[in-house]
Write an enzyme that holds these catalytic residues in place. Structure first.
Site, PDB file in Angstrom:
ATOM      1  N   HIS A 253       4.035   6.970   4.021  1.00 45.37           N
ATOM      2  CA  HIS A 253       4.972   5.853   3.822  1.00 45.37           C
ATOM      3  C   HIS A 253       4.487   4.946   2.703  1.00 45.37           C
ATOM      4  O   HIS A 253       3.349   5.066   2.238  1.00 45.37           O
ATOM      5  CB  HIS A 253       5.166   5.047   5.122  1.00 45.37           C
TER       6      HIS A 253
ATOM      7  N   GLU B  43       7.736   0.764   5.136  1.00 48.66           N
ATOM      8  CA  GLU B  43       7.234  -0.283   6.015  1.00 48.66           C
ATOM      9  C   GLU B  43       7.436  -1.620   5.309  1.00 48.66           C
ATOM     10  O   GLU B  43       7.224  -1.730   4.101  1.00 48.66           O
ATOM     11  CB  GLU B  43       5.731  -0.070   6.281  1.00 48.66           C
TER      12      GLU B  43
ATOM     13  N   HIS C 252       0.826  -1.211   0.000  1.00 46.50           N
ATOM     14  CA  HIS C 252       0.000   0.000   0.000  1.00 46.50           C
ATOM     15  C   HIS C 252       0.860   1.260   0.000  1.00 46.50           C
ATOM     16  O   HIS C 252       2.051   1.216   0.306  1.00 46.50           O
ATOM     17  CB  HIS C 252      -0.960   0.036   1.199  1.00 46.50           C
TER      18      HIS C 252
END
Lengths: 134, 134
Positions: free
Chosen positions: B79, B130, B7
């Site tokens: 992020h 991440e 994502h």
């Protein structure tokens, strides 16, 4: 209206170092630098299984990412690109709803040889959005 | 090592307005807001054909995105998340190559119920990354 996420573009101050990090540290499939003088950038494509990253470095004096790197000397995410089927229909829908298209409002041929438009980040939560017709 | 782009997370100052923009102006498939008190955010998931966007809004006093929104009041890309098969192996490889893992260095359970780690943006061109084990 928007389809796939075509790419995430990351402006970087040192293209070789950034490419090496993604290749050697993150173990990604990293291509060779491709100069695109007509877009004022050199690009390294990183192929992920479902989309791609584009590392961008300024090329020439009038690079569109020069100002971004002056403000963000370490680099940063510059824009995200969504695919659309019909860029003129997309533009008309956006404009009718009050969103601002950057530049003349007419699509230009982007780095992949397809028509593209950029939308004003102020209309989309500080996110620069590129639309690309595929 | 890195796999799919899981994502792109975008911090937004007004979750309803941001969700409406993506739904009504960009014509995307936008979910209902989901409070995640243990992560200090309320999230709206936007499903694209190949990946997803996550609109993040602070929840509670200690939200991890509060400082970001203070610096970027209009919002912005917070992020990007890459999938990995084995997060401990990924961490060990990263640390061996000098990349910094944020926090204790031990994976935490992320917003999707899977182990996650965050990497220092200074090691990756100003981009907060991440990693999520899938």
């Amino acid at each position: 209206m928007i389809g796939r996420l075509n790419h995430v573009a990351i402006a970087v101050p040192d293209l070789e170092a950034a490419a090496a990090r993604y290749r050697d540290v993150l173990g990604a499939r990293v291509g060779a630098p491709q100069p695109e003088p007509e877009h004022g950038v050199t690009v390294v494509f990183i192929e992920l299984p479902n989309t791609k990253l584009e590392l961008l470095h300024p090329l020439g004096e009038d690079s569109p990412i020069k100002g971004f790197l002056e403000k963000n000397p370490a680099g940063g995410i510059h824009h995200i690109c969504f695919e659309v089927e019909d860029i003129l229909a997309a533009r008309d829908r956006l404009v009718a709803q009050g969103a601002r298209v950057l530049g003349s409002g007419e699509p230009k041929i982007g780095a992949h040889g397809k028509p593209v438009l950029f939308l004003h980040p102020k209309d989309f939560n500080g996110t620069l959005i590129e639309l690309e017709e595929v």
